[in-house]
Design a protein around this motif. Structure first.
Motif, short mmCIF file in Angstrom:
data_model
loop_
_atom_site.label_atom_id
_atom_site.label_comp_id
_atom_site.label_asym_id
_atom_site.label_seq_id
_atom_site.Cartn_x
_atom_site.Cartn_y
_atom_site.Cartn_z
N UNK B 112 0.82 -1.21 0.00
CA UNK B 112 0.00 0.00 0.00
C UNK B 112 0.85 1.26 0.00
N UNK B 113 2.06 1.14 0.48
CA UNK B 113 2.91 2.32 0.60
C UNK B 113 3.63 2.66 -0.71
N UNK B 114 3.57 1.79 -1.68
CA UNK B 114 4.28 2.04 -2.94
C UNK B 114 3.59 3.16 -3.73
N UNK B 115 4.40 4.06 -4.19
CA UNK B 115 3.86 5.24 -4.89
C UNK B 115 3.01 4.84 -6.09
N UNK B 116 3.43 3.81 -6.81
CA UNK B 116 2.73 3.35 -8.02
C UNK B 116 1.30 2.91 -7.73
N UNK B 117 1.03 2.41 -6.54
CA UNK B 117 -0.34 2.04 -6.17
C UNK B 117 -1.06 3.21 -5.51
N UNK B 118 -0.34 3.89 -4.59
CA UNK B 118 -0.98 4.96 -3.80
C UNK B 118 -1.67 5.98 -4.71
N UNK B 119 -0.97 6.35 -5.78
CA UNK B 119 -1.51 7.31 -6.74
C UNK B 119 -2.84 6.80 -7.32
N UNK B 120 -2.86 5.53 -7.71
CA UNK B 120 -4.05 4.97 -8.34
C UNK B 120 -5.20 4.79 -7.35
N UNK B 121 -4.85 4.43 -6.11
CA UNK B 121 -5.90 4.33 -5.09
C UNK B 121 -6.62 5.66 -4.96
N UNK B 122 -5.82 6.71 -4.82
CA UNK B 122 -6.39 8.04 -4.63
C UNK B 122 -7.28 8.41 -5.82
N UNK B 123 -6.78 8.12 -6.98
CA UNK B 123 -7.47 8.52 -8.21
C UNK B 123 -8.73 7.69 -8.45
N UNK B 124 -8.63 6.38 -8.29
CA UNK B 124 -9.72 5.50 -8.70
C UNK B 124 -10.64 5.11 -7.54
N UNK B 125 -10.07 5.05 -6.33
CA UNK B 125 -10.88 4.63 -5.19
C UNK B 125 -11.34 5.85 -4.41
N UNK B 126 -10.59 6.94 -4.54
CA UNK B 126 -11.02 8.19 -3.91
C UNK B 126 -10.31 8.47 -2.58
N UNK B 127 -9.47 7.58 -2.17
CA UNK B 127 -8.71 7.86 -0.94
C UNK B 127 -7.40 7.07 -0.96
N UNK B 128 -6.50 7.48 -0.06
CA UNK B 128 -5.25 6.74 0.10
C UNK B 128 -5.45 5.79 1.27
N UNK B 129 -5.28 4.53 1.05
CA UNK B 129 -5.58 3.57 2.14
C UNK B 129 -4.64 3.75 3.32
N UNK B 130 -5.22 3.49 4.48
CA UNK B 130 -4.39 3.37 5.68
C UNK B 130 -3.34 2.29 5.40
#
Lengths: 237, 237
Positions: B112-130
């Motif tokens: 979850x901490x990897x930038x490559x995922x974090x960006x997409x979580x924010x964009x597609x899921x609407x938040x950055x996961x804990x």
DNA sequence: ATTACTAAAGGACGAGTAA
DNA sequence: TTTACTCGTCCTTTAGTAA
């Protein structure tokens, strides 16, 4: 196209509405039977049949079963439903008439020329009618019945009015086409007053129908009246 | 609610699709039989039954009949259809899981901490996961089966990426709620790589699920995954 | 050609009941 | 309590055929 038996529809819908599309749900055959208005035995048979057909899967959970609708089962129901839907929606919303053109433009012409109607025609129908109605004598009992009931359908409604001397009744307009599309923007009138008789149809159009189509007195003519089926029927007055 | 017999549905729909709502249409019982996949005699019986029930009217036309669907008949079909429709549409589009919370936030947290995922979580899921996933050990075979098939459903899809050193697989996200609404904006992950096993569910949320809900390791937990049923299923990859 | 009767077969259903 | 078997009844369908 759908292979599923009609008697199984209620069972499948019941299962789906309980969430069995994605989850194994626990239903007893007694409950199911109650929900589909059948006996426990009938519900049991349905599940057996549906399982054999591959429309549902079941897993034992103690004494009961848990049931899920398979992809195949879901596809089957959805496609049945879709084909019913399209059949119902594609149902032509028109009433067909046939008759012969008769003379008698006089009275119609007079009414159409009244300012109290002309204004409303322009506003609600989108054009000012050519002064004069085409009168069609219906030839078959079936068409006369339909003519009698025509006024029950949703219409373009022109209010009655008074010119100080006398009052004029309302007019219901129905968009119509003539001779399979030879003219599309005609309209059939149902008048409050002039209660001619049920064998007569009065048709108007922006131009002279006889001139535009070459129809003469005595010719056979088809008139197709379009009905607005967008739900919420039967209105005043 | 609908009184009409299931076996008559096809006949009624057939009549309606031929325009029998507003017109008397000519149908032979032989044609009708063919269209509903029954014999001429069955079609004849259907028409007799429907006439007796007041769902259609017929008039003789020489040797044939002309048929029209009555208001009562139309109401019946429309209401049957409407109730099926609402049952199907109200079908819950969710997959339920139950299991117990187990420790093992380590690996999830790293990903979850990897930038490559974090960006997409924010964009597609609407938040950055804990940072950290809640791991749920499924308790029943039924849930494990559902877990295995989870990836087939339409998902919020995070692309895999490479950081130059190594590559990371795609991640499918499914919005989910926990313990009947105690937390609504969680999500379940299906990873390309980490092929744990089918008895494990990985859950994320914008905040620590344990802190927010008071759930501890070993507790039973319900996870409800919401599925997008808006037609057009099964997509890549 | 078209409808619908009759008779017989096939299927769906409910009652009773076993497992 | 649950599912599902058997069996008798009723309903639906078909074939043959009359009108």
């Amino acid at each position: 196209m759908p292979e599923i038996k009609l008697q199984h529809i209620l069972t499948m819908v019941q299962l789906l509405s309980k969430g069995a599309r994605h989850n194994f749900i626990e239903v007893t055959t007694a409950d199911l039977g109650k929900n589909i208005g059948r006996s426990q035995q009938a519900a049991s048979k349905h599940l057996l049949d549906l399982e054999t057909a591959g429309y549902i899967e079941r897993v034992r959970r103690g004494q009961k079963f848990a049931v899920r609708v398979t992809d195949k089962g879901n596809t089957e129901i959805q496609s049945l439903f879709a084909s019913l839907k399209s059949a119902l929606e594609s149902a032509p919303a028109a009433i067909d008439f046939e008759g012969s053109v008769v003379s008698g433009m006089g009275e119609g012409a007079y009414y159409m020329s009244l300012e109290g109607y002309k204004k409303q025609f322009l506003e609600k129908l989108g054009y000012e009618p050519y002064p004069g109605t085409l009168n069609v004598r219906l030839t078959d009992q079936v068409y006369m019945n339909a003519r009698r009931e025509l006024g029950r359908h949703p219409s373009i409604f022109l209010e009655g009015f008074s010119d100080g001397t006398r009052t004029y009744g309302w007019v219901k307009c129905y968009r119509a086409s003539i001779n399979d599309g030879a003219m599309e923007n005609a309209a059939v009138l149902v008048l409050e007053r002039t209660h001619y008789d049920d064998s007569m149809l009065e048709v108007i159009a922006p131009v002279s129908i006889k001139d535009a189509t070459g129809i003469k007195n005595g010719d056979r003519i088809k008139v197709q009246v379009r009905i607005d089926n967008s739900h919420g029927h039967h209105q005043m007055p």
